[in-house]
Design an enzyme around this catalytic site. Structure first.
Site, PDB file in Angstrom:
ATOM      1  N   ARG A 179      -2.072   0.344  15.917  1.00  0.00           N
ATOM      2  CA  ARG A 179      -0.830   1.116  15.767  1.00  0.00           C
ATOM      3  C   ARG A 179      -0.375   0.907  17.215  1.00  0.00           C
ATOM      4  O   ARG A 179       1.125   1.035  17.248  1.00  0.00           O
ATOM      5  CB  ARG A 179      -1.513   2.293  15.408  1.00  0.00           C
ATOM      6  CG  ARG A 179      -1.789   2.534  13.971  1.00  0.00           C
ATOM      7  CD  ARG A 179      -2.263   3.814  13.704  1.00  0.00           C
ATOM      8  NE  ARG A 179      -2.309   4.209  12.188  1.00  0.00           N
ATOM      9  CZ  ARG A 179      -2.858   4.998  11.615  1.00  0.00           C
ATOM     10  NH1 ARG A 179      -3.800   5.807  12.214  1.00  0.00           N
ATOM     11  NH2 ARG A 179      -2.830   5.190  10.353  1.00  0.00           N
ATOM     12  N   ARG A 223     -11.122   2.198  11.903  1.00  0.00           N
ATOM     13  CA  ARG A 223     -10.378   3.280  12.201  1.00  0.00           C
ATOM     14  C   ARG A 223     -10.025   2.846  13.866  1.00  0.00           C
ATOM     15  O   ARG A 223      -9.128   3.513  14.576  1.00  0.00           O
ATOM     16  CB  ARG A 223     -11.049   4.506  11.993  1.00  0.00           C
ATOM     17  CG  ARG A 223     -11.181   4.785  10.622  1.00  0.00           C
ATOM     18  CD  ARG A 223      -9.917   5.542  10.093  1.00  0.00           C
ATOM     19  NE  ARG A 223      -9.232   6.669  10.550  1.00  0.00           N
ATOM     20  CZ  ARG A 223      -8.276   7.297  10.070  1.00  0.00           C
ATOM     21  NH1 ARG A 223      -7.629   6.987   9.023  1.00  0.00           N
ATOM     22  NH2 ARG A 223      -7.639   8.204  10.838  1.00  0.00           N
ATOM     23  N   HIS A 233      -3.086   1.802   7.102  1.00  0.00           N
ATOM     24  CA  HIS A 233      -3.784   2.746   6.512  1.00  0.00           C
ATOM     25  C   HIS A 233      -5.263   2.380   6.629  1.00  0.00           C
ATOM     26  O   HIS A 233      -5.447   1.208   6.407  1.00  0.00           O
ATOM     27  CB  HIS A 233      -3.444   3.181   5.191  1.00  0.00           C
ATOM     28  CG  HIS A 233      -4.183   4.121   4.285  1.00  0.00           C
ATOM     29  ND1 HIS A 233      -4.558   5.315   4.422  1.00  0.00           N
ATOM     30  CD2 HIS A 233      -5.425   3.620   3.660  1.00  0.00           C
ATOM     31  CE1 HIS A 233      -5.384   5.911   4.101  1.00  0.00           C
ATOM     32  NE2 HIS A 233      -6.105   4.892   3.269  1.00  0.00           N
ATOM     33  N   GLU A 245     -10.477   5.077  -2.738  1.00  0.00           N
ATOM     34  CA  GLU A 245      -9.350   4.279  -2.564  1.00  0.00           C
ATOM     35  C   GLU A 245      -9.439   2.763  -2.854  1.00  0.00           C
ATOM     36  O   GLU A 245      -8.374   2.218  -3.382  1.00  0.00           O
ATOM     37  CB  GLU A 245      -8.899   4.419  -0.936  1.00  0.00           C
ATOM     38  CG  GLU A 245      -8.401   5.767  -0.485  1.00  0.00           C
ATOM     39  CD  GLU A 245      -7.956   5.953   1.006  1.00  0.00           C
ATOM     40  OE1 GLU A 245      -7.697   7.121   1.170  1.00  0.00           O
ATOM     41  OE2 GLU A 245      -8.522   5.118   1.716  1.00  0.00           O
ATOM     42  N   TYR A 254      -1.271   9.287  -2.090  1.00  0.00           N
ATOM     43  CA  TYR A 254      -1.182  10.118  -0.870  1.00  0.00           C
ATOM     44  C   TYR A 254      -1.334  11.370  -1.390  1.00  0.00           C
ATOM     45  O   TYR A 254      -0.877  12.670  -0.605  1.00  0.00           O
ATOM     46  CB  TYR A 254      -0.095  10.003  -0.001  1.00  0.00           C
ATOM     47  CG  TYR A 254      -0.445   8.872   1.112  1.00  0.00           C
ATOM     48  CD1 TYR A 254      -1.089   9.036   2.230  1.00  0.00           C
ATOM     49  CD2 TYR A 254       0.439   7.822   1.112  1.00  0.00           C
ATOM     50  CE1 TYR A 254      -1.464   8.046   2.919  1.00  0.00           C
ATOM     51  CE2 TYR A 254       0.366   6.744   2.120  1.00  0.00           C
ATOM     52  CZ  TYR A 254      -0.500   7.043   3.169  1.00  0.00           C
ATOM     53  OH  TYR A 254      -0.871   5.881   3.945  1.00  0.00           O
ATOM     54  N   THR A 299      -3.224   8.174  14.883  1.00  0.00           N
ATOM     55  CA  THR A 299      -2.180   8.135  13.840  1.00  0.00           C
ATOM     56  C   THR A 299      -0.760   8.026  14.386  1.00  0.00           C
ATOM     57  O   THR A 299      -0.023   7.140  14.191  1.00  0.00           O
ATOM     58  CB  THR A 299      -2.030   9.389  13.069  1.00  0.00           C
ATOM     59  OG1 THR A 299      -3.585   9.472  12.622  1.00  0.00           O
ATOM     60  CG2 THR A 299      -1.271   9.590  11.837  1.00  0.00           C
ATOM     61  N   PHE A 349       5.828  16.300   5.569  1.00  0.00           N
ATOM     62  CA  PHE A 349       6.184  14.928   5.657  1.00  0.00           C
ATOM     63  C   PHE A 349       5.761  13.974   4.469  1.00  0.00           C
ATOM     64  O   PHE A 349       6.052  12.949   4.244  1.00  0.00           O
ATOM     65  CB  PHE A 349       5.638  14.015   6.820  1.00  0.00           C
ATOM     66  CG  PHE A 349       4.142  14.092   6.990  1.00  0.00           C
ATOM     67  CD1 PHE A 349       3.153  13.257   6.287  1.00  0.00           C
ATOM     68  CD2 PHE A 349       3.377  15.127   7.837  1.00  0.00           C
ATOM     69  CE1 PHE A 349       1.622  13.330   6.128  1.00  0.00           C
ATOM     70  CE2 PHE A 349       1.926  15.217   7.975  1.00  0.00           C
ATOM     71  CZ  PHE A 349       1.206  14.335   6.982  1.00  0.00           C
ATOM     72  N   LYS A 377       1.204  -1.440   6.248  1.00  0.00           N
ATOM     73  CA  LYS A 377       2.166  -0.713   5.663  1.00  0.00           C
ATOM     74  C   LYS A 377       3.493  -1.520   5.484  1.00  0.00           C
ATOM     75  O   LYS A 377       3.786  -2.545   6.329  1.00  0.00           O
ATOM     76  CB  LYS A 377       2.266   0.597   6.367  1.00  0.00           C
ATOM     77  CG  LYS A 377       1.153   1.609   6.103  1.00  0.00           C
ATOM     78  CD  LYS A 377       1.236   2.781   6.700  1.00  0.00           C
ATOM     79  CE  LYS A 377      -0.031   3.722   6.638  1.00  0.00           C
ATOM     80  NZ  LYS A 377       0.203   5.044   7.111  1.00  0.00           N
ATOM     81  N   ASN A 417       3.510   3.737  10.805  1.00  0.00           N
ATOM     82  CA  ASN A 417       2.339   3.428  11.629  1.00  0.00           C
ATOM     83  C   ASN A 417       1.518   2.363  11.170  1.00  0.00           C
ATOM     84  O   ASN A 417       0.306   2.247  11.687  1.00  0.00           O
ATOM     85  CB  ASN A 417       1.592   4.522  12.059  1.00  0.00           C
ATOM     86  CG  ASN A 417       0.995   5.335  10.800  1.00  0.00           C
ATOM     87  OD1 ASN A 417       0.969   4.732   9.733  1.00  0.00           O
ATOM     88  ND2 ASN A 417       0.250   6.443  10.961  1.00  0.00           N
TER      89      ASN A 417
HETATM   90  P1  IDP Z   1      -4.333   8.651   9.303  1.00  0.00           P
HETATM   91  O1  IDP Z   1      -3.433   7.474   8.554  1.00  0.00           O
HETATM   92  O2  IDP Z   1      -4.311   8.420  10.667  1.00  0.00           O
HETATM   93  O3  IDP Z   1      -5.468   8.827   8.419  1.00  0.00           O
HETATM   94  P2  IDP Z   1      -3.304  10.940   8.063  1.00  0.00           P
HETATM   95  O4  IDP Z   1      -3.224  12.499   8.813  1.00  0.00           O
HETATM   96  O5  IDP Z   1      -4.269  10.917   6.887  1.00  0.00           O
HETATM   97  O6  IDP Z   1      -3.351  10.101   9.355  1.00  0.00           O
HETATM   98  O7  IDP Z   1      -2.024  10.970   7.635  1.00  0.00           O
HETATM   99  C1  IDP Z   1      -1.354   9.892   6.458  1.00  0.00           C
HETATM  100  C2  IDP Z   1      -0.192   9.175   6.972  1.00  0.00           C
HETATM  101  O8  IDP Z   1       0.756  10.225   6.899  1.00  0.00           O
HETATM  102  C3  IDP Z   1      -0.158   8.605   8.355  1.00  0.00           C
HETATM  103  O9  IDP Z   1      -0.779   7.410   8.416  1.00  0.00           O
HETATM  104  C4  IDP Z   1       1.281   8.622   8.527  1.00  0.00           C
HETATM  105  O10 IDP Z   1       1.798   7.634   8.085  1.00  0.00           O
HETATM  106  C5  IDP Z   1       1.783   9.858   7.862  1.00  0.00           C
HETATM  107  N1  IDP Z   1       1.976  10.996   9.168  1.00  0.00           N
HETATM  108  C6  IDP Z   1       0.841  11.606   9.309  1.00  0.00           C
HETATM  109  N2  IDP Z   1       1.114  12.565  10.247  1.00  0.00           N
HETATM  110  C7  IDP Z   1       2.734  12.853  10.283  1.00  0.00           C
HETATM  111  C8  IDP Z   1       3.825  13.526  10.879  1.00  0.00           C
HETATM  112  O11 IDP Z   1       3.446  14.380  11.744  1.00  0.00           O
HETATM  113  N3  IDP Z   1       4.792  13.041  10.720  1.00  0.00           N
HETATM  114  C9  IDP Z   1       5.372  11.940   9.689  1.00  0.00           C
HETATM  115  N4  IDP Z   1       4.299  11.327   9.092  1.00  0.00           N
HETATM  116  C10 IDP Z   1       3.053  11.497   9.406  1.00  0.00           C
HETATM  117 MG    MG Z   2      -5.651   9.713   6.662  1.00  0.00          MG
END
Ligand code: IDP
Ligand code: MG
Length: 141
Positions: free
Chosen positions: A103, A86, A116, A127, A50, A92, A58, A10, A113
């Site tokens: 991360r 993962r 992805h 994807e 997304y 996350t 968010f 990212k 973070n």
């Molecule tokens: P992941 O990337 O670990 O699979 P997801 O729940 O799929 O997590 O969320 C996608 C992306 O959205 C995350 O990687 C992060 O960049 C963002 N994100 C997830 N939860 C939050 C939050 O609570 N606040 C702000 N951004 C978030």
């Molecule tokens: Mg995800």
């Protein structure tokens, strides 16, 4: 089982100049980078990628972040590549990510973070197809 998964380094991690460090983590864990490119996503592209999160509070901020600078999209191949990636990524929220994970090492916060990774075989297929066409993907070895 040999699998492929989509990875995105990212904008925060690209800005920190950590592309090489992160790709090394994948390689050291036995994953191969079989396709890769550096892109600067448009807001339309980030929004489409997304789309599953469009009802989340968010979503707008996430899409803005994902278009704030270039990303490195890649396809990783190897045994259990989806789960292995993962694990390497960590939770996350970097505050909850295990020591040594990407991360934990390179993320800024729960939104910025660093990486992805696809979360299941069907999302990996969709994807990978979002970013790469058939000519860019070598056949599975
Ligand atoms: P992941 O990337 O670990 O699979 P997801 O729940 O799929 O997590 O969320 C996608 C992306 O959205 C995350 O990687 C992060 O960049 C963002 N994100 C997830 N939860 C939050 C939050 O609570 N606040 C702000 N951004 C978030
Ligand atoms: Mg995800």
């Amino acid at each position: 089982m040999k699998e492929r998964t989509l990875s995105i380094i990212k904008p925060d991690a690209v800005e920190k100049n950590k592309i090489g460090a992160i790709l090394s983590k994948f390689e050291d864990a036995g994953l191969r980078v079989v396709a890769a490119k550096r892109l600067h996503l448009t807001s339309e592209q980030a929004g489409a990628f997304y789309a599953v999160h469009k009802e989340r509070p968010f979503y707008g901020s996430l899409c803005e972040f994902m278009t704030s600078g270039p990303v490195l999209v890649s396809v990783l191949e190897g045994e259990n590549a989806i789960a292995r990636n993962r694990e390497l990524m960590g939770a996350t929220d970097p505050a909850k990510a295990a020591d040594g994970t990407i991360r934990k090492l390179y993320a800024t916060n729960i939104e910025r973070n660093a990486v992805h990774g696809s979360d299941a075989p069907e999302t990996a297929r969709v994807e990978i197809g979002f970013f790469f066409n058939g000519l860019e993907l070598p056949p599975m070895e």
